[in-house]
Design an enzyme around this catalytic site. Structure first.
Site, PDB file in Angstrom:
ATOM      1  N   GLU A 331     -22.490  18.888 -51.173  1.00  0.00           N
ATOM      2  CA  GLU A 331     -22.407  20.254 -51.713  1.00  0.00           C
ATOM      3  C   GLU A 331     -23.714  20.697 -52.358  1.00  0.00           C
ATOM      4  O   GLU A 331     -23.873  21.860 -52.716  1.00  0.00           O
ATOM      5  CB  GLU A 331     -21.292  20.325 -52.781  1.00  0.00           C
ATOM      6  CG  GLU A 331     -19.886  20.164 -52.245  1.00  0.00           C
ATOM      7  CD  GLU A 331     -19.442  18.703 -52.117  1.00  0.00           C
ATOM      8  OE1 GLU A 331     -20.313  17.805 -52.060  1.00  0.00           O
ATOM      9  OE2 GLU A 331     -18.231  18.467 -52.074  1.00  0.00           O
ATOM     10  N   LYS A 440      -9.137   3.453 -67.060  1.00  0.00           N
ATOM     11  CA  LYS A 440      -8.766   3.847 -68.417  1.00  0.00           C
ATOM     12  C   LYS A 440      -7.980   2.728 -69.078  1.00  0.00           C
ATOM     13  O   LYS A 440      -6.850   2.462 -68.715  1.00  0.00           O
ATOM     14  CB  LYS A 440      -7.969   5.151 -68.392  1.00  0.00           C
ATOM     15  CG  LYS A 440      -8.828   6.293 -68.888  1.00  0.00           C
ATOM     16  CD  LYS A 440      -8.038   7.522 -69.195  1.00  0.00           C
ATOM     17  CE  LYS A 440      -8.993   8.528 -69.846  1.00  0.00           C
ATOM     18  NZ  LYS A 440      -8.494   9.872 -69.834  1.00  0.00           N
ATOM     19  N   TRP A 445     -12.410   4.962 -71.557  1.00  0.00           N
ATOM     20  CA  TRP A 445     -12.989   4.793 -70.226  1.00  0.00           C
ATOM     21  C   TRP A 445     -13.853   3.552 -70.128  1.00  0.00           C
ATOM     22  O   TRP A 445     -14.653   3.259 -71.007  1.00  0.00           O
ATOM     23  CB  TRP A 445     -13.869   6.009 -69.891  1.00  0.00           C
ATOM     24  CG  TRP A 445     -13.085   7.212 -69.495  1.00  0.00           C
ATOM     25  CD1 TRP A 445     -11.746   7.287 -69.283  1.00  0.00           C
ATOM     26  CD2 TRP A 445     -13.609   8.530 -69.277  1.00  0.00           C
ATOM     27  NE1 TRP A 445     -11.401   8.566 -68.931  1.00  0.00           N
ATOM     28  CE2 TRP A 445     -12.520   9.350 -68.915  1.00  0.00           C
ATOM     29  CE3 TRP A 445     -14.879   9.091 -69.320  1.00  0.00           C
ATOM     30  CZ2 TRP A 445     -12.663  10.697 -68.616  1.00  0.00           C
ATOM     31  CZ3 TRP A 445     -15.027  10.425 -69.026  1.00  0.00           C
ATOM     32  CH2 TRP A 445     -13.929  11.229 -68.681  1.00  0.00           C
TER      33      TRP A 445
HETATM   34  P1  ADP Z   1     -19.006  12.067 -49.762  1.00  0.00           P
HETATM   35  O1  ADP Z   1     -18.648  12.989 -48.679  1.00  0.00           O
HETATM   36  O2  ADP Z   1     -18.805  10.616 -49.511  1.00  0.00           O
HETATM   37  O3  ADP Z   1     -18.534  12.500 -51.134  1.00  0.00           O
HETATM   38  P2  ADP Z   1     -21.585  12.729 -50.650  1.00  0.00           P
HETATM   39  O4  ADP Z   1     -22.883  12.211 -50.217  1.00  0.00           O
HETATM   40  O5  ADP Z   1     -21.437  14.166 -50.804  1.00  0.00           O
HETATM   41  O6  ADP Z   1     -20.572  12.173 -49.690  1.00  0.00           O
HETATM   42  O7  ADP Z   1     -21.158  11.963 -51.955  1.00  0.00           O
HETATM   43  C1  ADP Z   1     -21.551  12.396 -53.192  1.00  0.00           C
HETATM   44  C2  ADP Z   1     -21.108  11.410 -54.218  1.00  0.00           C
HETATM   45  O8  ADP Z   1     -21.707  10.135 -54.004  1.00  0.00           O
HETATM   46  C3  ADP Z   1     -21.514  11.797 -55.603  1.00  0.00           C
HETATM   47  O9  ADP Z   1     -20.625  12.719 -56.147  1.00  0.00           O
HETATM   48  C4  ADP Z   1     -21.511  10.463 -56.320  1.00  0.00           C
HETATM   49  O10 ADP Z   1     -20.205  10.092 -56.718  1.00  0.00           O
HETATM   50  C5  ADP Z   1     -21.946   9.504 -55.260  1.00  0.00           C
HETATM   51  N1  ADP Z   1     -23.373   9.234 -55.403  1.00  0.00           N
HETATM   52  C6  ADP Z   1     -24.396   9.796 -54.735  1.00  0.00           C
HETATM   53  N2  ADP Z   1     -25.565   9.275 -55.118  1.00  0.00           N
HETATM   54  C7  ADP Z   1     -25.295   8.353 -56.077  1.00  0.00           C
HETATM   55  C8  ADP Z   1     -26.087   7.460 -56.884  1.00  0.00           C
HETATM   56  N3  ADP Z   1     -27.399   7.404 -56.786  1.00  0.00           N
HETATM   57  N4  ADP Z   1     -25.424   6.685 -57.762  1.00  0.00           N
HETATM   58  C9  ADP Z   1     -24.094   6.710 -57.892  1.00  0.00           C
HETATM   59  N5  ADP Z   1     -23.296   7.518 -57.154  1.00  0.00           N
HETATM   60  C10 ADP Z   1     -23.887   8.326 -56.255  1.00  0.00           C
END
Ligand code: ADP
Length: 545
Positions: A331, A440, A445
């Site tokens: 997004e 949780k 958390w």
């Molecule tokens: P999906 O369709 O699997 O959600 P995205 O690439 O849009 O694919 O995923 C985004 C999510 O991936 C983020 O909201 C986050 O939770 C996780 N994410 C992306 N980069 C990182 C990072 N460097 N460290 C931790 N989580 C990450």
């Protein structure tokens, strides 16, 4: 008259023409699906993109039409990016690793008129042929000699034949920069996938941003290898950022195993690469087993999920490679934050730098971030308070395609990321969890990511996942699920002891289970929903009391 700047639109077609004019002889190298390594230049890519734009016109593709791609990273996919978007249509990238029913859902939801497909994924479309009523034709991304002898798909076209029939002059239309350019569906761990529609403007602004020296900082001297697929958030924007500066591109095709990647890194003098942690785990393992070193590689961008600190350290110590961690989402085009050290931080001892790189980075200009509690109240950016992360900016979706999932967007212009994090006063972000992965315990958390990071730092651990499982007293307690390195015999007790002093006592997992492999999503992320499902009934020893 005030006398302002020119109102020239920012358009994707300008990128490929810029690269052709000023970096025309710089190379694009691809491992082709047919087998051999293919090499040509930006000048060739621009010429063939124009031929393809003419071919699309001949197929009666008009501005606004969606044109799908089901393909790996390669030069033809690159040409499609420019021909389709440049001529005003929407390049809709499809992920071949999704379940076929999901692909059918996405194609129909997007109303794709044509689909470009690589040879080795054609079978997926053949299996779906009765569900793709709106698709007028499938264009096989190959030449006549490699076209399949027979196929159950009704209207099969050959890519090379299509463009060979066309001239290489094409007048790219002067579109409004807010015209839709590409479409990508998020994999959606719950519910149906949702579409994110990028514009020419958002694409170019994002390319400028990631090219900044404090971000990925590509230059014409770089050779970039995007392992991140072109069907996943447009390979993190690299196919646009690279021609903007004329960097060499190296496309790995569908072979993303350690040996195949190493071969390309070595033979093509790759200086910077980008991909999810799982890919790098594989590559590091390959190098270790074969005594290889990544000699030319200077930096590697890791994102999509958190690279364990141990990986950051290994890249530096074993290969002299600097890790850049990026955080973002489909997004968000996707980049939101990236490792960018503050003045003086590059002089810190290596260990302290690894700690900083293990954070998700700091915001790039253009992306605003804030954290709020469950009641929507903004929390302090003190590095301690953790809350739900909201973002806004010119390359962040303001709604999903066709208005789905409206609850992700606030009425005052923010997007709910679904991530939980802390932000410190310098903008360093630390993701503690995806909101649905948060554990949780007794109302407090616990960060599953922190615990996974600690576990991954143990030399006997190949991969680790931490999930919350039911507990009569605490509601949920963490369970550590571990894939041991081959030949390792590390015990439950040894692993739990390893957490001592690294996290607060009450965060230490209550139990450990060993398994042979962990499930991953189509984009290579740990599939926590599946791990949770598999261990839902797990009885913690602490629960027996
Ligand atoms: P999906 O369709 O699997 O959600 P995205 O690439 O849009 O694919 O995923 C985004 C999510 O991936 C983020 O909201 C986050 O939770 C996780 N994410 C992306 N980069 C990182 C990072 N460097 N460290 C931790 N989580 C990450």
């Amino acid at each position: 008259m005030l006398g302002l700047m020119m109102d020239r639109p920012l358009l994707i077609s300008q990128l490929i023409e810029h690269a052709a004019e000023y970096h025309g002889d710089n190379e694009i190298v691809s491992r082709s699906v047919e087998g051999p390594i293919h090499r040509y230049t930006y000048a060739d890519a621009a010429r063939r993109s124009r031929q393809l734009a003419n071919a699309l016109k001949a197929l009666d593709v008009v501005p606004g039409d969606r044109v799908g791609t089901l393909a790996w990273n390669g030069y033809r996919h690159f040409e499609i990016y420019f021909a389709v978007s440049g001529s005003g249509a929407v390049c809709h990238t499809l992920n071949p690793r999704l379940f076929p029913e999901q692909i059918a859902y996405i194609v129909n939801h997007a109303d794709d008129r044509f689909i470009f497909a690589d040879l080795n994924v054609l079978a997926i479309l053949e299996g779906l042929k009765d569900n793709l009523a709106g698709v007028q034709g499938v264009i096989v991304m190959t030449d006549r000699a490699h076209m399949p002898g027979e196929s159950s798909l009704p209207n099969l076209l050959c890519y090379e034949d299509l463009i060979a029939a066309q001239g290489d002059v094409f007048d790219w239309p002067d579109l409004d920069e807010n015209t839709a350019a590409s479409l990508c569906y998020t994999s959606g761990t719950t519910g149906n996938p949702k579409g994110v529609l990028y514009s020419h403007r958002s694409t170019i602004l994002h390319a400028y941003a990631i090219n900044g020296a404090n971000a990925m900082g590509f230059t014409a001297d770089d050779a970039i290898l995007p392992v991140v697929p072109m069907f996943h958030a447009n390979a993190w924007g690299i196919p646009y950022a690279a021609p903007m500066v004329g960097a060499k591109l190296v496309f790995p095709g569908f072979k993303m195993d350690g040996a195949s990647l190493y071969e390309l890194f070595d033979s093509e003098d790759v200086t910077i690469a980008a991909g999810v942690p799982t890919v790098w785990l594989e590559l590091l393992r390959y190098c270790e087993a074969n005594g290889e070193r990544l000699e030319k590689l200077q930096r590697t961008l890791i994102g999509g999920s958190a690279p364990p600190r141990a990986m950051v350290e290994r890249f530096d110590k074993e290969h002299g490679v600097r890790v850049l961690q990026g955080w973002g989402m489909t997004e968000m085009s996707p980049l939101g934050t990236i490792t960018s050290m503050r003045r003086g931080e590059k002089d810190l001892p290596a260990e302290q730098q690894y700690d900083l790189i293990a954070k998700q980075g700091r915001p790039i200009f253009g992306v605003d971030l804030k954290i709020v509690d469950d009641g929507g109240r903004e929390l302090s950016k003190d590095g301690v308070a953790f809350g739900n992360l909201l973002v806004r900016g010119p390359w962040i979706a303001k709604s999903y395609f066709r208005g789905e999932g409206p609850s992700a967007f606030t009425s005052d212009g923010w997007f709910h990321t679904g991530d939980v994090c802390t932000l410190n006063p310098h903008g360093y972000m630390t993701i503690t969890d995806r909101s649905k992965d948060v554990i949780k315990s007794g109302g407090e958390w616990i960060s599953s990511i922190d615990l996974e990071n600690v576990a991954m730092g143990h030399p006997a651990v190949e991969e680790a996942a931490v999930i919350g499982v039911a507990h009569p007293e605490w509601n949920e307690r963490p369970l550590l699920v571990v894939v041991r390195k081959r030949d390792s015999t590390v015990t439950r007790e040894e692993l739990l002891k390893f957490f001592d002093g690294k996290v607060v006592k009450w965060w230490i997992p209550d139990d450990v289970v060993f398994i042979d492999s962990l499930p991953h999503t189509a984009t290579g992320k740990l599939l926590k929903t599946k791990v949770r499902e598999d261990f839902r009934g797990h009885r913690l020893p602490s629960a027996a009391r």
